[in-house]
Design a protein around this motif. Structure first.
Motif, mmCIF file in Angstrom:
data_model
loop_
_atom_site.group_PDB
_atom_site.id
_atom_site.type_symbol
_atom_site.label_atom_id
_atom_site.label_comp_id
_atom_site.label_asym_id
_atom_site.label_seq_id
_atom_site.Cartn_x
_atom_site.Cartn_y
_atom_site.Cartn_z
ATOM 1 N N VAL A 186 -19.136 -10.142 -29.231
ATOM 2 C CA VAL A 186 -18.170 -11.392 -28.103
ATOM 3 C C VAL A 186 -17.021 -11.050 -27.554
ATOM 4 N N ASP A 187 -16.791 -11.098 -26.827
ATOM 5 C CA ASP A 187 -15.349 -11.268 -26.208
ATOM 6 C C ASP A 187 -14.675 -12.288 -25.950
ATOM 7 N N VAL A 188 -13.778 -12.562 -27.511
ATOM 8 C CA VAL A 188 -12.983 -13.738 -27.746
ATOM 9 C C VAL A 188 -11.038 -13.616 -27.651
ATOM 10 N N GLN A 189 -10.944 -13.824 -27.434
ATOM 11 C CA GLN A 189 -9.586 -14.105 -27.270
ATOM 12 C C GLN A 189 -8.702 -15.457 -28.202
ATOM 13 N N ARG A 202 -4.090 -12.267 -26.960
ATOM 14 C CA ARG A 202 -4.885 -11.000 -27.407
ATOM 15 C C ARG A 202 -6.274 -11.147 -27.710
ATOM 16 N N ARG A 203 -7.080 -10.513 -26.852
ATOM 17 C CA ARG A 203 -8.167 -10.360 -26.304
ATOM 18 C C ARG A 203 -9.102 -9.065 -27.007
ATOM 19 N N TRP A 204 -10.507 -9.124 -27.637
ATOM 20 C CA TRP A 204 -10.688 -7.822 -27.770
ATOM 21 C C TRP A 204 -12.823 -8.356 -27.946
ATOM 22 N N GLU A 205 -13.001 -7.736 -28.147
ATOM 23 C CA GLU A 205 -14.547 -7.552 -28.217
ATOM 24 C C GLU A 205 -15.523 -7.665 -30.445
ATOM 25 N N HIS A 206 -16.057 -9.013 -30.984
ATOM 26 C CA HIS A 206 -15.664 -9.053 -31.936
ATOM 27 C C HIS A 206 -16.892 -8.413 -32.656
ATOM 28 N N GLN A 219 -10.996 -18.713 -28.442
ATOM 29 C CA GLN A 219 -11.876 -18.556 -26.411
ATOM 30 C C GLN A 219 -12.882 -17.101 -27.217
ATOM 31 N N VAL A 220 -14.524 -18.326 -25.981
ATOM 32 C CA VAL A 220 -14.947 -16.895 -26.194
ATOM 33 C C VAL A 220 -15.313 -16.514 -24.185
ATOM 34 N N HIS A 221 -15.530 -16.047 -24.086
ATOM 35 C CA HIS A 221 -15.054 -15.430 -22.710
ATOM 36 C C HIS A 221 -16.818 -14.982 -21.603
ATOM 37 N N GLY A 222 -17.792 -14.650 -23.011
ATOM 38 C CA GLY A 222 -19.087 -14.294 -22.845
ATOM 39 C C GLY A 222 -19.746 -13.518 -24.370
ATOM 40 N N GLU A 223 -20.878 -12.716 -23.966
ATOM 41 C CA GLU A 223 -21.822 -12.256 -24.747
ATOM 42 C C GLU A 223 -22.644 -11.621 -24.612
ATOM 43 N N ARG A 224 -22.674 -10.379 -25.751
ATOM 44 C CA ARG A 224 -23.647 -9.520 -25.383
ATOM 45 C C ARG A 224 -24.754 -8.628 -26.221
#
Length: 180
Positions: free
Chosen positions: A22-25, A30-34, A4-9
């Motif tokens: 990209v803020d992914v879960q 587990r949620r982290w920035e990829h 799941q993508v929660h946002g990106e910058r």
């Protein structure tokens, strides 16, 4: 399982390469920035002549400091409304001096879709006429027609290594081997 993508910058942007976080879960929670590399899309042409030879370029890639044979390829100028087919034909003429008379889809690939959104549109094209020396003088040391029968051994010897070239040539070899 879908992430799941929660946002990106964006972290870094320019006309050729963009780096985003990209803020992914993951499915396990587990949620982290990829890190994601966003690239312009690529058109590749496998140009054949009537003698079953493939038009290839011998070139140096400074990033890996290696020499290898490659197919004509380049970025699609989507901002100018260019289609992948048009880009493939344009790149062939700019890089080799050959004009093509037909461009047909061969295969589509995403060479590293775990880290980049790059798309490779690979086409089969028929050689038409030689229009003169390449106008893009920084692409290749030499341009040659390589017999299709030699391609497999060249791949085995690592004389052809770029993913766009490999995908196109291997698919062409498969097409030729399975013709009825």
């Amino acid at each position: 399982m879908q992430w799941q993508v929660h946002g990106e910058r964006p972290i870094y942007e320019n006309p050729w390469v963009n780096l985003w976080l990209v803020d992914v879960q993951q499915p396990d929670g587990r949620r982290w920035e990829h890190h994601v590399v966003k690239l312009r899309h690529l058109a590749v042409a496998v140009v054949l002549d009537d003698q079953k030879r493939v038009l290839m370029m011998w070139r140096h890639r400074f990033i890996t400091d290696t020499w290898a044979w490659e197919l004509p390829m380049g970025l699609i100028e989507e901002q100018d409304g260019e289609t992948p087919e048009q880009a493939a034909a344009r790149e062939v003429e700019e890089e080799t001096g050959w004009r093509v008379k037909s461009v047909k889809p061969l295969i589509y690939g995403q060479p590293a879709n775990g880290i980049t959104d790059s798309e490779h549109h690979v086409f089969r094209a028929e050689a038409d006429v030689y229009t003169g020396p390449p106008t893009e003088v920084n692409e290749a040391d030499r341009v040659e027609w390589i017999p299709l029968a030699d391609i497999r051994a060249m791949i085995d010897r690592r004389e052809i290594v770029s993913s766009g070239s490999l995908i196109g040539l291997l698919y062409l070899l498969l097409d030729e081997a399975t013709k009825s």
